[in-house]
Motif scaffolding. Structure first.
Motif, PDB file in Angstrom:
ATOM      1  N   THR A   9      49.135 -34.521  62.031  1.00 27.63           N
ATOM      2  CA  THR A   9      48.812 -34.954  63.387  1.00 27.63           C
ATOM      3  C   THR A   9      47.937 -36.189  63.266  1.00 27.63           C
ATOM      4  O   THR A   9      46.874 -36.146  62.656  1.00 27.63           O
ATOM      5  CB  THR A   9      48.059 -33.850  64.159  1.00 27.63           C
ATOM      6  N   ASP A  30      49.186 -26.552  69.947  1.00 29.79           N
ATOM      7  CA  ASP A  30      48.507 -27.838  69.808  1.00 29.79           C
ATOM      8  C   ASP A  30      47.066 -27.645  69.345  1.00 29.79           C
ATOM      9  O   ASP A  30      46.555 -28.431  68.542  1.00 29.79           O
ATOM     10  CB  ASP A  30      48.543 -28.616  71.126  1.00 29.79           C
ATOM     11  N   LYS A  33      47.138 -27.230  65.674  1.00 35.49           N
ATOM     12  CA  LYS A  33      47.328 -28.520  65.002  1.00 35.49           C
ATOM     13  C   LYS A  33      46.022 -29.299  64.933  1.00 35.49           C
ATOM     14  O   LYS A  33      45.704 -29.902  63.908  1.00 35.49           O
ATOM     15  CB  LYS A  33      48.369 -29.374  65.729  1.00 35.49           C
TER      16      LYS A  33
END
Length: 100
Positions: A9, A30, A33
């Motif tokens: 990321t 998310d 991540k």
């Protein structure tokens, strides 16, 4: 900001969505991540820590002001209109009517 190292990321993505992460306004995948990124990237972890500290300080210093209940009701009503897709009046619904 970037540490110069490749990450799954990208640093720019993390920093662009940092407040969504801080406010728990993103999907769990998310968040995971971002957590992995913070483990790998000390500049982003430092920025996260700084923003988290600022957010806590603001909450501690400014989070105790009471909102008048009528203002809260008007604002919440407007939010409900927007969420439902209804036409929202263009005039300021939070303004109190002027007395004649």
């Amino acid at each position: 900001m970037s540490c110069g190292e490749p990450h799954e990321t990208d640093c720019s993505e993390v920093l662009d969505h940092l407040y969504e992460f801080l406010d728990h306004e993103m999907p769990d995948a998310d968040c995971t991540k971002f957590e992995v990124h913070f483990e790998e990237c000390s500049p982003c972890l430092e920025k996260y820590g700084l923003e988290q500290a600022v957010k806590k300080l603001v909450k501690r210093c400014c989070g105790h002001d009471d909102v008048p209940s009528d203002l809260r009701a008007k604002v919440m009503g407007r939010i409900d209109l927007i969420r439902s897709g209804q036409v929202v009046p263009e005039h300021d619904v939070t303004a109190t009517p002027q007395e004649s």
